[in-house]
Design a protein around this motif. Structure first.
Motif, short mmCIF file in Angstrom:
data_model
loop_
_atom_site.label_atom_id
_atom_site.label_comp_id
_atom_site.label_asym_id
_atom_site.label_seq_id
_atom_site.Cartn_x
_atom_site.Cartn_y
_atom_site.Cartn_z
N VAL A 23 6.59 0.01 10.61
CA VAL A 23 6.08 -0.28 9.27
C VAL A 23 4.56 -0.16 9.23
O VAL A 23 3.99 0.48 8.35
CB VAL A 23 6.51 -1.70 8.81
CG1 VAL A 23 5.88 -2.04 7.46
CG2 VAL A 23 8.02 -1.80 8.73
N LEU A 24 3.90 -0.77 10.23
CA LEU A 24 2.44 -0.79 10.22
C LEU A 24 1.84 0.61 10.37
O LEU A 24 0.72 0.85 9.92
CB LEU A 24 1.92 -1.70 11.33
CG LEU A 24 2.32 -3.18 11.22
CD1 LEU A 24 1.71 -3.98 12.38
CD2 LEU A 24 1.88 -3.78 9.89
N SER A 25 2.58 1.52 11.01
CA SER A 25 2.06 2.87 11.22
C SER A 25 2.56 3.86 10.17
O SER A 25 2.26 5.05 10.26
CB SER A 25 2.46 3.38 12.61
OG SER A 25 3.87 3.46 12.73
N ALA A 26 3.33 3.36 9.18
CA ALA A 26 3.85 4.26 8.14
C ALA A 26 2.69 4.88 7.36
O ALA A 26 1.68 4.22 7.06
CB ALA A 26 4.76 3.49 7.19
N THR A 27 2.81 6.14 7.06
CA THR A 27 1.77 6.86 6.35
C THR A 27 2.16 7.11 4.90
O THR A 27 3.29 6.85 4.50
CB THR A 27 1.48 8.21 7.04
OG1 THR A 27 2.70 8.97 7.08
CG2 THR A 27 0.98 7.99 8.45
N GLY A 28 1.23 7.64 4.15
CA GLY A 28 1.51 7.95 2.75
C GLY A 28 0.80 7.04 1.78
O GLY A 28 1.17 6.97 0.60
N ASP A 29 -0.20 6.30 2.28
CA ASP A 29 -0.95 5.40 1.39
C ASP A 29 -1.51 6.16 0.20
O ASP A 29 -1.95 7.31 0.33
CB ASP A 29 -2.12 4.76 2.14
CG ASP A 29 -1.64 3.89 3.27
OD1 ASP A 29 -0.82 4.37 4.05
OD2 ASP A 29 -2.10 2.75 3.39
N MET A 30 -1.49 5.51 -0.93
CA MET A 30 -2.08 6.10 -2.12
C MET A 30 -3.56 5.72 -2.15
O MET A 30 -3.93 4.58 -2.45
CB MET A 30 -1.35 5.59 -3.37
CG MET A 30 -1.77 6.29 -4.64
SD MET A 30 -0.64 5.92 -6.00
CE MET A 30 0.74 6.97 -5.60
N ALA A 31 -4.41 6.69 -1.82
CA ALA A 31 -5.85 6.42 -1.77
C ALA A 31 -6.43 6.37 -3.18
O ALA A 31 -6.03 7.14 -4.06
CB ALA A 31 -6.54 7.50 -0.95
N ALA A 83 0.81 -1.22 0.00
CA ALA A 83 0.00 0.00 0.00
C ALA A 83 0.85 1.27 0.00
O ALA A 83 0.41 2.31 -0.49
CB ALA A 83 -0.93 0.01 1.22
N LEU A 84 2.07 1.17 0.54
CA LEU A 84 2.90 2.37 0.65
C LEU A 84 3.47 2.77 -0.71
O LEU A 84 3.74 1.91 -1.55
CB LEU A 84 4.03 2.13 1.65
CG LEU A 84 3.58 2.06 3.11
CD1 LEU A 84 4.65 1.47 3.99
CD2 LEU A 84 3.16 3.43 3.61
N PRO A 85 3.67 4.06 -0.93
CA PRO A 85 4.11 4.53 -2.25
C PRO A 85 5.57 4.19 -2.53
O PRO A 85 6.33 3.83 -1.63
CB PRO A 85 3.91 6.05 -2.16
CG PRO A 85 4.03 6.35 -0.70
CD PRO A 85 3.44 5.17 0.01
N VAL A 86 5.95 4.35 -3.79
CA VAL A 86 7.32 4.05 -4.21
C VAL A 86 8.31 4.90 -3.45
O VAL A 86 9.41 4.43 -3.08
CB VAL A 86 7.45 4.28 -5.73
CG1 VAL A 86 8.90 4.13 -6.17
CG2 VAL A 86 6.56 3.32 -6.50
N LEU A 130 2.18 5.80 -10.18
CA LEU A 130 3.03 5.29 -9.11
C LEU A 130 3.23 6.39 -8.07
O LEU A 130 3.51 6.11 -6.90
CB LEU A 130 4.38 4.84 -9.67
CG LEU A 130 4.36 3.58 -10.55
CD1 LEU A 130 5.78 3.18 -10.92
CD2 LEU A 130 3.65 2.43 -9.86
N VAL A 131 3.15 7.64 -8.53
CA VAL A 131 3.19 8.79 -7.64
C VAL A 131 2.11 9.76 -8.09
O VAL A 131 1.61 9.68 -9.22
CB VAL A 131 4.58 9.49 -7.65
CG1 VAL A 131 5.65 8.59 -7.06
CG2 VAL A 131 4.95 9.92 -9.06
N ASP A 132 1.73 10.68 -7.20
CA ASP A 132 0.76 11.72 -7.52
C ASP A 132 1.46 13.05 -7.68
O ASP A 132 2.46 13.31 -7.00
CB ASP A 132 -0.31 11.82 -6.43
CG ASP A 132 -1.32 10.69 -6.49
OD1 ASP A 132 -1.58 10.19 -7.60
OD2 ASP A 132 -1.83 10.29 -5.42
#
Length: 618
Positions: free
Chosen positions: A340-348, A130-133, A412-414
């Motif tokens: 890791v589990l709390s890492a933010t930046g998910d691509m919604a 889920a986390l971005p590149v 892959l990125v916004d």
């Protein structure tokens, strides 16, 4: 060649020798894990409690057998057969129940520990996906592997002895009641042992925490260095850097060794004391019990019961020490897992679906800008359109933003500012499935799985792995990518194993295979990030011309360097410093835009010189 260490991937809240909350955090971690697997814990804890209950009952049985059977038999020279059989039945019955409950305890503990590990590993993998590149680019692969493996194992290590420790606590409570029932002096000995044991473990946990943290970080670093060395094996051998890589790995491994030795030394200092304390308590209890027996305060049966009860308590009490001893490493491992589990930046993703028309898509970039996390702006106010069924070539010097544009087109990125649309819809509003069906990105560096050709192209997608026309679709994709001939010449065809990262294939073959993978999904927009650079120029031209003239034409955005490739494009977008400085047909830009002409002819000269050198070497 320096890698960031694993320390960068975990919160730095376990300062050396300063964390006094290890016990509280460790117990909270245990509570969280119990909530993840309550049933196995219940089975293990129930088994442990039954086991310890039977162990205590055995103390009374042994006391009764000694005082009621053995001593009378010795004094009188005979004993009733029925009494002996009753004693044997009592000993055998309690032993059978103890054995059965021990099995339940061990099975419950194992199922719980490995079950929680599986849950966390799945959660970590989902976070990775889920986390971005950009997040992955800041974390070495070896460290990420360590998070999912060594850190999860460290976090769950207390679960193995946990049911045993719970049963021991139950045993301690019952034993203390029994001791006070038998004699207060003996009870005081036991009452003094347990606080001393907990105090010793608290000191151990405080001193162990920083050492455990450093050891976990170094495990991640060694994994990262090893992974990079394996990935770069061909470069290392080609450049003769085996000795340097060996030295680099040896340095990290030596640090890990020293850290683990430090952990071992601390354990060696505390473990004998933790293990010996219950044994000392047994000796003291025996001396006190003998004194009380001689004073007439307790009888022989009670003395034997007390002595046996202390002896059977000595080993189980260590289980509490095992759990407490594993808490520092568990807290460190859990902190790294939570990072890791709390890492933010998910691509919604949105909820809009593009119609599956099969027609080429229209790509629009409207005033798009993109800045990296360090603030460097790679793109500025980029606006252009890829009309349905056309091919647009992105041309520019290294660092001009071409690959960033390709990543934006495939989402892959916004963008930092501006909008990227497909068929008039903002990519951020589309569902993930719709975006995947519509757009396919092929990178310059191809990735091939250690599997068959068939599995590498199909990737388990519906209609490509099984079905009446699966092979037909796979061969059609291979033909469009110019790969059908070399695949057909392989002994096992589509079922050929290609080895790790496709080592049995050439660079050009791997690129064509990954292109076929993208085409097999029948995308409506194809983004090629210099994806045919290792392919022969003539073959590359044939592939791109075939894509353009195909009955199932797609819109193509291609990062291109070769003049022959660029000439096939309907329009060229020329980038300089993250901005578009020229647009138009290739021939027109050659005449009207000197920087473009200089760059393209420079690429052409470099290509010609390379081909000349290869012919000369041959």
């Amino acid at each position: 060649m320096t890698l960031p260490t694993g320390a960068a991937t975990a919160p730095d809240d376990l300062a050396a020798g300063a964390d006094e909350r290890i016990l509280a955090r460790g117990l909270k971690n245990i509570g969280d894990m119990i909530r993840l697997a309550p049933k196995p814990f219940a089975v293990g804890a129930a088994g442990a409690m039954i086991n310890t209950g039977m162990t205590l009952l055995l103390s009374y049985v042994v006391g009764w057998v000694v005082a009621g059977i053995a001593v009378p038999a010795y004094e009188n020279g005979e004993v009733a057969l029925g009494t002996v059989l009753l004693g044997v039945a009592a000993l055998l019955g309690t032993s059978i129940v103890r054995f059965s409950s021990m099995c339940a305890r061990r099975i419950g503990a194992g199922v719980m520990q490995f079950g929680v590990q599986a849950i966390w590993r799945r959660q970590i993998t989902r976070r990775y996906l889920a986390l971005p590149v950009s997040w992955h680019q800041k974390h070495p692969t070896g460290t990420l592997l360590s998070n999912a493996n060594a850190d999860v194992e460290a976090a769950t290590r207390p679960l193995a002895p946990l049911p045993f420790a719970c049963g021991t606590l139950f045993m301690v409570v019952i034993a203390m009641i029994a001791f006070f029932t038998i004699d207060w002096a003996v009870a005081l000995v036991a009452l003094g042992m347990f606080p001393a044991l907990f105090a010793l473990n608290a000191v151990f946990a405080t001193k162990m925490a920083p050492r455990a943290k450093r050891a976990q970080e170094l495990r991640a670093e060694v994994s990262a260095v090893g992974h990079e060395s394996f990935d770069g094996a061909l470069v290392v051998k080609a450049m003769g850097r085996e000795a340097a890589e060996t030295e680099r790995f040896s340095g990290s491994a030596t640090e890990l060794r020293d850290a683990m030795i430090g952990v071992g030394r601390l354990r060696a200092a505390f473990d004998p004391a933790i293990s010996g304390l219950p044994e000392i308590a047994v000796l003291i209890a025996l001396l006190v019990g003998l004194a009380r027996f001689e004073a007439g305060a307790i009888d022989l049966e009670q003395l034997v019961t007390v002595s046996f009860m202390f002896s059977v308590l000595a080993f189980p009490v260590r289980a509490i020490g095992w759990v407490l001893g594993d808490l520092p490493g568990s807290v460190v491992g859990r902190a790294r897992v939570d990072h890791v589990l709390s890492a933010t930046g998910d691509m919604a993703y949105g909820d809009k679906e593009l119609p599956e028309t099969g027609a080429p898509a229209r790509l629009e970039l409207d005033a798009v800008a993109y800045a990296y996390p360090d603030g460097h702006e790679a793109l500025r106010e980029v606006t252009f359109t890829v009309e349905p069924g056309t091919t647009v070539a992105l041309v520019g010097a290294t660092g001009s933003g071409k690959s960033t544009l390709a990543h934006l087109a495939a989402r892959l990125v916004d963008p930092t500012r501006g909008t990227v649309r497909v068929d008039g819809e903002d990519l951020r509003g589309l569902t993930h499935a719709s975006l995947a069906r519509t757009t396919a990105l092929v990178q310059q560096i191809p990735f091939v799985f250690d599997d068959t050709i068939r599995a590498n192209i199909g990737l388990g997608r519906p209609g490509l792995d099984t079905g009446p026309d699966a092979d037909e679709r796979l061969w059609a994709a291979l033909a469009a990518a110019g790969a059908e001939k070399f695949i057909a010449n392989l002994d096992d065809g589509l079922d050929t194993e290609v080895g790790e990262r496709g080592t049995s294939l050439s660079g050009g073959q791997r690129q064509r295979l990954t292109l076929a993978r993208a085409l097999a999904g029948e995308p409506r927009l194809l983004v090629l990030d210099d994806a045919t650079s290792a392919v022969d120029p003539k073959v590359e031209s044939q592939i791109l011309a075939g894509l353009k003239d195909s009955a199932e034409a797609v819109s193509v955005l291609v990062v291109a360097y070769r003049r022959a490739t660029i000439a096939l494009a309907d329009e060229v977008v020329f980038l300089e410093g993250g901005r578009i400085t020229a647009r138009g047909p290739h021939a027109e830009l050659l005449r009207t835009h000197q920087p473009y002409a200089d760059l393209v002819t420079a690429y052409e000269r470099a290509e010609a010189e390379r081909e000349f050198d290869e012919e000369s070497a041959a």
